[in-house]
Design a protein around this motif. Structure first.
Motif, mmCIF file in Angstrom:
data_model
loop_
_atom_site.group_PDB
_atom_site.id
_atom_site.type_symbol
_atom_site.label_atom_id
_atom_site.label_comp_id
_atom_site.label_asym_id
_atom_site.label_seq_id
_atom_site.Cartn_x
_atom_site.Cartn_y
_atom_site.Cartn_z
ATOM 1 N N PHE A 2 0.830 -1.156 0.281
ATOM 2 C CA PHE A 2 0.216 0.430 -0.018
ATOM 3 C C PHE A 2 0.502 1.225 0.484
ATOM 4 C CE2 PHE A 2 -2.680 3.451 1.813
ATOM 5 C CZ PHE A 2 -2.950 3.605 1.370
ATOM 6 N N ASN A 3 1.743 1.604 0.741
ATOM 7 C CA ASN A 3 2.476 2.416 1.252
ATOM 8 C C ASN A 3 3.549 2.690 -0.347
ATOM 9 O OD1 ASN A 3 1.828 3.223 3.693
ATOM 10 N ND2 ASN A 3 3.889 1.856 4.251
ATOM 11 N N SER A 4 3.510 1.273 -1.107
ATOM 12 C CA SER A 4 4.398 1.543 -2.551
ATOM 13 C C SER A 4 3.472 2.863 -3.198
ATOM 14 C CB SER A 4 4.799 0.577 -2.797
ATOM 15 O OG SER A 4 3.831 0.035 -2.981
ATOM 16 N N TYR A 5 2.145 2.004 -3.037
ATOM 17 C CA TYR A 5 0.924 2.509 -4.438
ATOM 18 C C TYR A 5 1.393 4.025 -3.695
ATOM 19 C CZ TYR A 5 -3.544 4.103 -5.957
ATOM 20 O OH TYR A 5 -4.521 4.434 -6.556
ATOM 21 N N GLN A 6 0.778 4.946 -2.930
ATOM 22 C CA GLN A 6 0.882 6.015 -2.812
ATOM 23 C C GLN A 6 1.884 7.199 -2.602
ATOM 24 O OE1 GLN A 6 -1.448 7.641 -1.234
ATOM 25 N NE2 GLN A 6 -2.608 6.093 0.055
ATOM 26 N N ASN A 7 3.429 5.952 -3.092
ATOM 27 C CA ASN A 7 4.496 6.507 -3.139
ATOM 28 C C ASN A 7 4.884 6.678 -4.555
ATOM 29 O OD1 ASN A 7 5.694 7.031 -1.098
ATOM 30 N ND2 ASN A 7 6.372 4.846 -0.459
ATOM 31 N N GLN A 8 3.469 6.234 -5.203
ATOM 32 C CA GLN A 8 3.689 5.974 -6.918
ATOM 33 C C GLN A 8 3.048 7.343 -7.253
ATOM 34 O OE1 GLN A 8 2.105 2.575 -8.196
ATOM 35 N NE2 GLN A 8 4.045 1.360 -8.374
ATOM 36 N N LYS A 9 2.393 7.849 -5.918
ATOM 37 C CA LYS A 9 1.791 9.203 -6.784
ATOM 38 C C LYS A 9 2.797 10.658 -7.631
ATOM 39 C CE LYS A 9 -2.788 8.841 -4.247
ATOM 40 N NZ LYS A 9 -3.684 9.802 -3.364
ATOM 41 N N GLN A 10 2.165 10.767 -7.797
ATOM 42 C CA GLN A 10 3.573 12.680 -8.313
ATOM 43 C C GLN A 10 3.230 13.917 -7.113
ATOM 44 O OE1 GLN A 10 3.265 13.633 -12.739
ATOM 45 N NE2 GLN A 10 2.143 11.982 -12.975
ATOM 46 N N GLU A 11 4.575 14.233 -7.405
ATOM 47 C CA GLU A 11 4.270 15.582 -6.318
ATOM 48 C C GLU A 11 3.821 16.321 -7.178
ATOM 49 O OE1 GLU A 11 5.415 16.367 -3.128
ATOM 50 O OE2 GLU A 11 6.424 14.459 -2.847
ATOM 51 N N SER A 12 3.338 17.892 -6.506
ATOM 52 C CA SER A 12 2.481 18.747 -7.192
ATOM 53 C C SER A 12 2.956 20.045 -6.102
ATOM 54 C CB SER A 12 0.854 18.024 -6.594
ATOM 55 O OG SER A 12 0.478 18.727 -5.615
ATOM 56 N N GLN A 13 2.555 20.730 -6.834
ATOM 57 C CA GLN A 13 3.047 22.357 -5.868
ATOM 58 C C GLN A 13 2.165 23.248 -6.931
ATOM 59 O OE1 GLN A 13 7.027 23.205 -7.995
ATOM 60 N NE2 GLN A 13 6.007 23.585 -9.975
ATOM 61 N N LEU A 14 1.909 23.931 -5.850
ATOM 62 C CA LEU A 14 0.478 25.161 -5.585
ATOM 63 C C LEU A 14 1.678 26.464 -5.473
ATOM 64 C CD1 LEU A 14 -2.690 25.232 -5.636
ATOM 65 C CD2 LEU A 14 -2.668 24.610 -3.644
ATOM 66 N N ASN A 15 1.224 27.546 -6.236
ATOM 67 C CA ASN A 15 2.247 28.619 -6.141
ATOM 68 C C ASN A 15 0.669 30.107 -6.467
ATOM 69 O OD1 ASN A 15 4.558 27.963 -6.161
ATOM 70 N ND2 ASN A 15 4.063 27.478 -8.809
ATOM 71 N N THR A 32 -4.177 36.713 5.387
ATOM 72 C CA THR A 32 -3.503 35.522 4.853
ATOM 73 C C THR A 32 -4.391 34.192 4.216
ATOM 74 O OG1 THR A 32 -2.088 35.883 7.628
ATOM 75 C CG2 THR A 32 -2.237 33.496 6.120
ATOM 76 N N PHE A 33 -3.508 34.160 2.889
ATOM 77 C CA PHE A 33 -3.898 33.308 2.258
ATOM 78 C C PHE A 33 -4.215 31.777 2.522
ATOM 79 C CE2 PHE A 33 -5.828 37.469 0.293
ATOM 80 C CZ PHE A 33 -6.903 36.804 -0.630
ATOM 81 N N ASN A 34 -4.228 30.788 2.883
ATOM 82 C CA ASN A 34 -3.921 29.751 3.003
ATOM 83 C C ASN A 34 -4.701 28.773 1.777
ATOM 84 O OD1 ASN A 34 -3.603 27.270 3.246
ATOM 85 N ND2 ASN A 34 -3.697 26.907 6.556
ATOM 86 N N CYS A 35 -4.153 28.370 1.148
ATOM 87 C CA CYS A 35 -4.405 27.615 -0.236
ATOM 88 C C CYS A 35 -4.183 26.642 -0.189
ATOM 89 C CB CYS A 35 -4.105 27.936 -1.847
ATOM 90 S SG CYS A 35 -4.406 30.309 -1.563
ATOM 91 N N THR A 36 -4.990 25.250 -0.397
ATOM 92 C CA THR A 36 -5.054 23.791 0.410
ATOM 93 C C THR A 36 -5.415 22.695 -1.481
ATOM 94 O OG1 THR A 36 -4.759 24.144 2.110
ATOM 95 C CG2 THR A 36 -5.262 21.530 1.599
ATOM 96 N N PHE A 37 -4.867 21.808 -2.021
ATOM 97 C CA PHE A 37 -4.770 20.872 -3.281
ATOM 98 C C PHE A 37 -4.950 19.743 -1.956
ATOM 99 C CE2 PHE A 37 -3.174 17.972 -6.282
ATOM 100 C CZ PHE A 37 -4.733 17.342 -6.611
ATOM 101 N N ASN A 38 -6.117 18.870 -1.980
ATOM 102 C CA ASN A 38 -6.295 17.657 -1.278
ATOM 103 C C ASN A 38 -5.572 16.694 -1.848
ATOM 104 O OD1 ASN A 38 -6.450 18.508 1.310
ATOM 105 N ND2 ASN A 38 -8.996 18.767 -0.457
ATOM 106 N N GLY A 39 -5.352 16.436 -2.793
ATOM 107 C CA GLY A 39 -4.493 15.468 -4.214
ATOM 108 C C GLY A 39 -6.052 15.076 -4.908
ATOM 109 N N ASN A 40 -5.827 13.734 -5.514
ATOM 110 C CA ASN A 40 -6.134 12.650 -6.465
ATOM 111 C C ASN A 40 -5.671 12.146 -6.844
ATOM 112 O OD1 ASN A 40 -4.499 13.334 -8.881
ATOM 113 N ND2 ASN A 40 -5.420 15.230 -8.995
ATOM 114 N N GLY A 41 -6.280 10.888 -7.674
ATOM 115 C CA GLY A 41 -5.269 9.588 -7.302
ATOM 116 C C GLY A 41 -4.401 9.608 -8.271
ATOM 117 N N GLN A 42 -3.602 10.610 -9.163
ATOM 118 C CA GLN A 42 -2.315 11.109 -9.292
ATOM 119 C C GLN A 42 -1.050 11.697 -8.876
ATOM 120 O OE1 GLN A 42 -2.426 12.195 -13.733
ATOM 121 N NE2 GLN A 42 -0.848 12.055 -13.934
ATOM 122 N N PHE A 43 -1.763 13.043 -7.861
ATOM 123 C CA PHE A 43 -0.747 13.594 -7.218
ATOM 124 C C PHE A 43 -1.221 13.493 -5.970
ATOM 125 C CE2 PHE A 43 -1.597 14.561 -11.801
ATOM 126 C CZ PHE A 43 -0.284 15.166 -12.545
#
Length: 177
Positions: free
Chosen positions: A27-40, A106-117
């Protein structure tokens, strides 16, 4: 026969124990297969009500991630406001500031991730200020005089904008300098 049965049961137990031990690793190796994302945050640190607050979601190569929800929390000294915006084809999500109060946020912006990121977030302090419009040194005044004495004359002149006020007298409007 009985020894074969015991051997079979021990084999089943060993498979179950091995599956329990290996499950989290798989399961952890599956999670590690997700790509990093960045929010700017792409907005300036000083914003006006006429502006939109914007943030861009992308992968680590700068490619936009579209159609994803960005959760935006706007915090000032006394209040918290929560919004959700969806990224467009360029990975940009925006929030209209037109009805927001002036102040420091203060603006706090969050992307909660998805199946790929993987999830990511960013924080930035932004001042929402009133736009100040400065007049040029001189303003051209165009007016039409409409009176039995003046006829229908039209004139144009330049006045200094240092200080002036509008004055109405009868059907005439003057600018007093």
């Amino acid at each position: 026969m009985r020894s074969k049965f015991i051997l079979f049961v021990l084999l089943i137990i060993a498979i179950v124990v091995l599956a329990c031990l290996m499950g989290p690793l798989i399961f952890n190796s599956y999670q590690n297969q997700k790509q990093e994302s960045q929010l700017n945050i792409t907005s300036n640190i000083t914003q006006y009500r006429e502006d939109n607050f914007t943030v861009r979601l992308s992968d680590m190569n700068g490619n936009p991630i579209s159609n994803e929800q960005i959760h935006i929390v706007m915090l000032n000294e006394s209040k918290s406001f929560e919004y959700t915006a969806v990224t467009d084809s360029n990975g940009v999500a925006s929030l209209n500031l037109e009805d927001k109060e002036f102040g420091k946020y203060t603006f706090n912006c969050t992307f909660n991730g998805n199946g790929q990121f993987k999830p990511t977030n960013t924080i930035q302090r932004i001042d929402l200020v009133q736009k100040v419009i400065t007049a040029p040194d001189y303003v051209e005044v165009n007016a039409t005089l409409n009176s039995s004495y003046a006829g229908n004359d039209s004139y144009s002149e330049y006045i200094d904008t240092g200080s002036y006020e509008n004055v109405s007298q009868g059907s005439f409007n003057y600018i007093s300098v």
